[in-house]
Design a protein around this motif. Structure first.
Motif, PDB file in Angstrom:
ATOM      1  N   PHE A   1      91.335  33.835 -36.949  1.00 45.14           N
ATOM      2  CA  PHE A   1      92.340  34.016 -35.901  1.00 45.14           C
ATOM      3  C   PHE A   1      93.225  32.777 -35.801  1.00 45.14           C
ATOM      4  CE2 PHE A   1      88.665  36.556 -34.600  1.00 45.14           C
ATOM      5  CZ  PHE A   1      89.254  37.796 -34.445  1.00 45.14           C
ATOM      6  N   PRO A   2      94.519  32.918 -36.159  1.00 50.54           N
ATOM      7  CA  PRO A   2      95.424  31.778 -36.017  1.00 50.54           C
ATOM      8  C   PRO A   2      95.538  31.375 -34.547  1.00 50.54           C
ATOM      9  CG  PRO A   2      96.622  33.773 -36.637  1.00 50.54           C
ATOM     10  CD  PRO A   2      95.171  34.115 -36.637  1.00 50.54           C
TER      11      PRO A   2
ATOM     12  N   ARG B   1      94.727  33.788 -30.971  1.00 47.89           N
ATOM     13  CA  ARG B   1      93.275  33.721 -30.812  1.00 47.89           C
ATOM     14  C   ARG B   1      92.837  34.475 -29.555  1.00 47.89           C
ATOM     15  NH1 ARG B   1      92.044  28.031 -32.120  1.00 47.89           N
ATOM     16  NH2 ARG B   1      92.657  28.760 -34.166  1.00 47.89           N
ATOM     17  N   PRO B   2      91.915  35.441 -29.688  1.00 45.06           N
ATOM     18  CA  PRO B   2      91.460  36.196 -28.517  1.00 45.06           C
ATOM     19  C   PRO B   2      90.562  35.344 -27.614  1.00 45.06           C
ATOM     20  CG  PRO B   2      90.273  36.889 -30.483  1.00 45.06           C
ATOM     21  CD  PRO B   2      91.307  35.906 -30.926  1.00 45.06           C
ATOM     22  N   ALA B   3      90.424  35.790 -26.365  1.00 47.68           N
ATOM     23  CA  ALA B   3      89.445  35.194 -25.462  1.00 47.68           C
ATOM     24  C   ALA B   3      88.061  35.466 -26.052  1.00 47.68           C
ATOM     25  CB  ALA B   3      89.572  35.803 -24.075  1.00 47.68           C
ATOM     26  N   ARG B   4      87.084  34.619 -25.693  1.00 44.93           N
ATOM     27  CA  ARG B   4      85.774  34.762 -26.330  1.00 44.93           C
ATOM     28  C   ARG B   4      84.674  34.295 -25.395  1.00 44.93           C
ATOM     29  NH1 ARG B   4      84.097  30.894 -31.282  1.00 44.93           N
ATOM     30  NH2 ARG B   4      83.782  29.491 -29.546  1.00 44.93           N
ATOM     31  N   THR B   5      83.544  34.963 -25.479  1.00 44.22           N
ATOM     32  CA  THR B   5      82.322  34.461 -24.864  1.00 44.22           C
ATOM     33  C   THR B   5      81.295  34.303 -25.968  1.00 44.22           C
ATOM     34  OG1 THR B   5      81.429  36.653 -24.386  1.00 44.22           O
ATOM     35  CG2 THR B   5      82.703  35.594 -22.634  1.00 44.22           C
ATOM     36  N   ILE B   6      80.401  33.362 -25.765  1.00 41.96           N
ATOM     37  CA  ILE B   6      79.274  33.171 -26.679  1.00 41.96           C
ATOM     38  C   ILE B   6      78.026  32.974 -25.840  1.00 41.96           C
ATOM     39  CG2 ILE B   6      80.614  32.201 -28.576  1.00 41.96           C
ATOM     40  CD1 ILE B   6      79.622  29.429 -27.623  1.00 41.96           C
ATOM     41  N   TYR B   7      76.920  33.401 -26.366  1.00 43.90           N
ATOM     42  CA  TYR B   7      75.653  33.175 -25.686  1.00 43.90           C
ATOM     43  C   TYR B   7      74.515  33.310 -26.683  1.00 43.90           C
ATOM     44  CZ  TYR B   7      75.636  38.283 -25.502  1.00 43.90           C
ATOM     45  OH  TYR B   7      75.696  39.608 -25.837  1.00 43.90           O
ATOM     46  N   GLN B   8      73.405  32.732 -26.314  1.00 48.78           N
ATOM     47  CA  GLN B   8      72.216  32.835 -27.149  1.00 48.78           C
ATOM     48  C   GLN B   8      71.380  33.995 -26.643  1.00 48.78           C
ATOM     49  OE1 GLN B   8      70.368  29.211 -28.348  1.00 48.78           O
ATOM     50  NE2 GLN B   8      68.326  30.098 -28.356  1.00 48.78           N
ATOM     51  N   ALA B   9      70.987  34.863 -27.551  1.00 47.88           N
ATOM     52  CA  ALA B   9      70.132  36.001 -27.234  1.00 47.88           C
ATOM     53  C   ALA B   9      68.770  35.771 -27.865  1.00 47.88           C
ATOM     54  CB  ALA B   9      70.748  37.287 -27.774  1.00 47.88           C
TER      55      ALA B   9
END
Length: 132
Positions: free
Chosen positions: A99-100, A104-112
């Motif tokens: 994603f340039p 760039r889209p919004a994003r969430t990250i998390y540990q599962a």
């Protein structure tokens, strides 16, 4: 406005699912993509490093939106679940490549604690088309 829905169950570049779910569902100008994993075209999970699994999961994600009639530029939100956040630097680098900066889209990250097939990554997201 009526809520026209389209269910993406199969299509070019999408793995065959053994699970009773849609790859994506389109409602009007929005596309909701279900959790994409490192699954090949035969529907078999492909285990590997986090980056290798992410590459295949993103490929499946992009195929889902394409089959729904959307483009990569329409992606507005990405949700990434990891089984180990220590893999984040590599995934961040892949995200930058895919994603340039201006798109760039919004994003969430998390540990599962656990992902399907004991995978390392799962990618979910939303795409929205501009209304003319």
């Amino acid at each position: 406005m009526s809520n026209k829905k389209k269910y993406i169950l199969e299509g070019e570049g999408l793995p065959k699912w053994s699970n009773p779910i849609s790859h994506a569902v389109v409602v009007n100008n929005m596309c909701f993509v279900s959790g994409q994993l490192s699954v090949n075209s035969d529907g078999k999970f492909v285990s590997g490093t986090a980056i290798k699994e992410a590459q295949l999961a993103f490929s499946n994600f992009f195929a889902a939106i394409k089959n729904a009639g959307f483009e990569k530029e329409d992606i507005v939100f990405i949700d990434i679940a990891f089984n180990d956040l220590n893999d984040l630097p590599e995934i961040n680098q892949l995200f930058v490549e895919l994603f340039p900066e201006s798109k760039r889209p919004a994003r969430t990250i998390y540990q599962a604690e656990a992902l399907p097939f004991s995978g390392k990554i799962k990618i979910t997201g939303t795409a929205v088309k501009d209304l003319d």
